[in-house]
Design an enzyme around this catalytic site. Sequence first.
Site, mmCIF file in Angstrom:
data_model
loop_
_atom_site.group_PDB
_atom_site.id
_atom_site.type_symbol
_atom_site.label_atom_id
_atom_site.label_comp_id
_atom_site.label_asym_id
_atom_site.label_seq_id
_atom_site.Cartn_x
_atom_site.Cartn_y
_atom_site.Cartn_z
ATOM 1 N N TYR A 21 29.117 31.119 45.710
ATOM 2 C CA TYR A 21 29.997 31.760 46.943
ATOM 3 C C TYR A 21 29.436 31.293 48.124
ATOM 4 C CZ TYR A 21 32.263 34.858 43.560
ATOM 5 O OH TYR A 21 33.040 35.405 42.453
ATOM 6 N N PHE A 46 40.540 39.437 41.367
ATOM 7 C CA PHE A 46 41.881 39.629 42.226
ATOM 8 C C PHE A 46 42.712 41.120 42.118
ATOM 9 C CE2 PHE A 46 42.307 34.667 41.872
ATOM 10 C CZ PHE A 46 41.348 34.642 42.517
ATOM 11 N N PRO A 47 41.973 42.214 42.022
ATOM 12 C CA PRO A 47 42.744 43.408 41.961
ATOM 13 C C PRO A 47 43.948 43.453 42.971
ATOM 14 C CG PRO A 47 40.391 43.698 42.741
ATOM 15 C CD PRO A 47 40.540 42.223 42.365
ATOM 16 N N LEU A 48 43.573 42.859 44.185
ATOM 17 C CA LEU A 48 44.353 43.102 45.182
ATOM 18 C C LEU A 48 45.429 41.818 45.230
ATOM 19 C CD1 LEU A 48 42.261 44.945 47.936
ATOM 20 C CD2 LEU A 48 44.182 45.809 46.580
ATOM 21 N N GLY A 49 45.196 41.093 44.578
ATOM 22 C CA GLY A 49 45.972 39.758 44.688
ATOM 23 C C GLY A 49 45.295 38.255 45.386
ATOM 24 N N PRO A 82 46.391 32.294 50.209
ATOM 25 C CA PRO A 82 47.731 32.090 50.516
ATOM 26 C C PRO A 82 48.534 31.885 49.547
ATOM 27 C CG PRO A 82 46.438 30.807 51.995
ATOM 28 C CD PRO A 82 45.502 31.229 50.718
HETATM 29 N N1 LIG Z 1 35.006 35.885 37.378
HETATM 30 C C1 LIG Z 1 35.609 35.032 38.331
HETATM 31 O O1 LIG Z 1 36.027 33.834 38.055
HETATM 32 C C2 LIG Z 1 36.128 35.614 39.695
HETATM 33 C C3 LIG Z 1 37.010 34.899 40.517
HETATM 34 C C4 LIG Z 1 37.488 35.220 41.699
HETATM 35 C C5 LIG Z 1 36.821 36.299 42.138
HETATM 36 N N2 LIG Z 1 35.961 37.159 41.441
HETATM 37 C C6 LIG Z 1 35.277 38.233 42.287
HETATM 38 O O2 LIG Z 1 36.322 39.320 42.115
HETATM 39 C C7 LIG Z 1 36.184 39.921 43.491
HETATM 40 C C8 LIG Z 1 37.521 40.316 43.783
HETATM 41 O O3 LIG Z 1 38.375 39.168 43.906
HETATM 42 P P1 LIG Z 1 38.927 38.647 45.432
HETATM 43 O O4 LIG Z 1 37.831 39.267 46.315
HETATM 44 O O5 LIG Z 1 38.945 37.407 45.147
HETATM 45 O O6 LIG Z 1 40.412 39.173 45.472
HETATM 46 P P2 LIG Z 1 40.900 40.610 45.827
HETATM 47 O O7 LIG Z 1 39.786 41.809 45.811
HETATM 48 O O8 LIG Z 1 41.959 40.931 45.090
HETATM 49 O O9 LIG Z 1 41.366 40.626 47.510
HETATM 50 C C9 LIG Z 1 40.718 40.176 48.547
HETATM 51 C C10 LIG Z 1 41.547 40.016 49.860
HETATM 52 O O10 LIG Z 1 42.314 41.384 49.946
HETATM 53 C C11 LIG Z 1 41.922 41.895 51.325
HETATM 54 N N3 LIG Z 1 41.636 42.982 51.164
HETATM 55 C C12 LIG Z 1 40.623 43.805 50.553
HETATM 56 N N4 LIG Z 1 40.780 45.138 50.944
HETATM 57 C C13 LIG Z 1 41.781 45.387 51.605
HETATM 58 C C14 LIG Z 1 42.419 46.636 52.156
HETATM 59 N N5 LIG Z 1 41.948 47.831 51.882
HETATM 60 N N6 LIG Z 1 43.476 46.448 52.689
HETATM 61 C C15 LIG Z 1 44.065 45.202 52.960
HETATM 62 N N7 LIG Z 1 43.578 44.137 52.361
HETATM 63 C C16 LIG Z 1 42.369 44.208 51.688
HETATM 64 C C17 LIG Z 1 40.686 41.026 51.844
HETATM 65 O O11 LIG Z 1 41.004 40.821 52.957
HETATM 66 P P3 LIG Z 1 39.870 41.446 54.231
HETATM 67 O O12 LIG Z 1 38.531 40.597 53.957
HETATM 68 O O13 LIG Z 1 40.443 41.144 55.280
HETATM 69 O O14 LIG Z 1 39.549 42.739 53.529
HETATM 70 C C18 LIG Z 1 41.022 39.650 50.899
HETATM 71 O O15 LIG Z 1 42.118 38.701 51.439
HETATM 72 C C19 LIG Z 1 35.559 38.836 44.235
HETATM 73 O O16 LIG Z 1 34.989 39.186 45.619
HETATM 74 C C20 LIG Z 1 34.437 38.223 43.462
HETATM 75 O O17 LIG Z 1 33.278 38.900 43.444
HETATM 76 C C21 LIG Z 1 35.275 36.639 40.312
#
Ligand SMILES: NC(=O)c1ccc[n+]([C@@H]2O[C@H](COP(=O)([O-])OP(=O)(O)OC[C@H]3O[C@@H](n4cnc5c(N)ncnc54)[C@H](OP(=O)(O)O)[C@@H]3O)[C@@H](O)[C@H]2O)c1
Length: 317
Positions: free
Chosen positions: A64, A218-221, A225
């Site tokens: 990261y 990706f709990p929020l998607g 884009p």
């Molecule tokens: N094992 C693996 O291969 C793997 C792969 C991917 C990710 N991960 C881990 O999983 C974690 C979660 O996944 P992710 O971060 O990719 O995706 P996510 O948690 O589904 O979504 C992150 C996105 O949601 C937005 N967001 C967060 N909180 C929000 C809210 N309250 N209201 C509106 N938008 C919101 C963020 O924007 P803002 O920054 O503007 O809030 C960002 O664009 C990662 O951070 C990483 O640590 C693991």
Amino acid sequence: MSTKRQPGGSSTLAGRPVARIGFGAMQLPGPGVLGPPRDRAVALAVLRRAVELGVNHIDTAEYYGPKVANELIHAALHPYPQDLVLVTKVGAERDRQGSWILAQRPAELRAAVEDDLRQLGLDRIPVVNLRRLDLGPGLQAEGDQIVDIDDQLAEMIALRDEGKIGAVGISSVPLDVLRRALPAGIVCVQNAYSLLDRSQEETLDVCTAEGIAWVPFFPLGSAFPGFPKVADNAVVAEIAGELGVTAAQVGLAWVLAHAPNTLLIPGTRSVAHLEENVGAADVVLDADALARLDTVTAPGDGPRLHGTEPFREAPTA
Ligand SMILES: NC(=O)c1ccc[n+]([C@@H]2O[C@H](COP(=O)([O-])OP(=O)(O)OC[C@H]3O[C@@H](n4cnc5c(N)ncnc54)[C@H](OP(=O)(O)O)[C@@H]3O)[C@@H](O)[C@H]2O)c1
């Protein structure tokens, strides 16, 4: 006895108590999860505020940034609170331009663990996920990067025996691969999963039955884009309106309510969103709301977030 708040309630990971709402550090590095954060002070504040709010499970990876998320975690939180469970993942690297270099071979897994230890200033990483490439298509392992899972797990177990890692998790695996990994004593599974992507429901069920933590990414998607965002879903937005909470909170609260072994690690670069996400712990979804949300996607339905790239952290822009 500690009176520290445990957002989402208390669960365990690798035998250690953790709050069910944690934090994913992937969004902290700069645009496209590459390079320095847009605002270093804010990135540090997000990490410190998370801990202040009771978050004690933080997910990171050497790639990261690369190195950026680990460096920020060290700068913000070291010396670490005793209850903090840091989780990393191994299986790839990124070069200076951000291109992926697969690193699936046992010696490469070991080298990545050593990098994490150094960057995070730890003697032992509490949990390390073996990040596999099984949920293709898209870029796939080729040549000597096609590694048998038994050989990888043997190295992970050796690292655990040596005390360099506390426990082994696994990521991006279909059910048959998880089953092969179970004898290694897997403590968590990280697969993409959300209200909008329930393709991994069967794997979640096995984790629940086996007492393994389910830590969906990706709990929020996601931030990418083109990926459907949970908060944009009409049913989610409608229920949020009824409850006077945000749509993101409803999406997270559903994941939390759906399976007791779920640990959340939503990612954000914003203190306000972090506070909102931790606040999802207080959102109560009644039977009617849960039933309406359950119909948004049935198990096995929904857009597949797996598979067009080896690692979903790859920038798309
Ligand atoms: N094992 C693996 O291969 C793997 C792969 C991917 C990710 N991960 C881990 O999983 C974690 C979660 O996944 P992710 O971060 O990719 O995706 P996510 O948690 O589904 O979504 C992150 C996105 O949601 C937005 N967001 C967060 N909180 C929000 C809210 N309250 N209201 C509106 N938008 C919101 C963020 O924007 P803002 O920054 O503007 O809030 C960002 O664009 C990662 O951070 C990483 O640590 C693991």
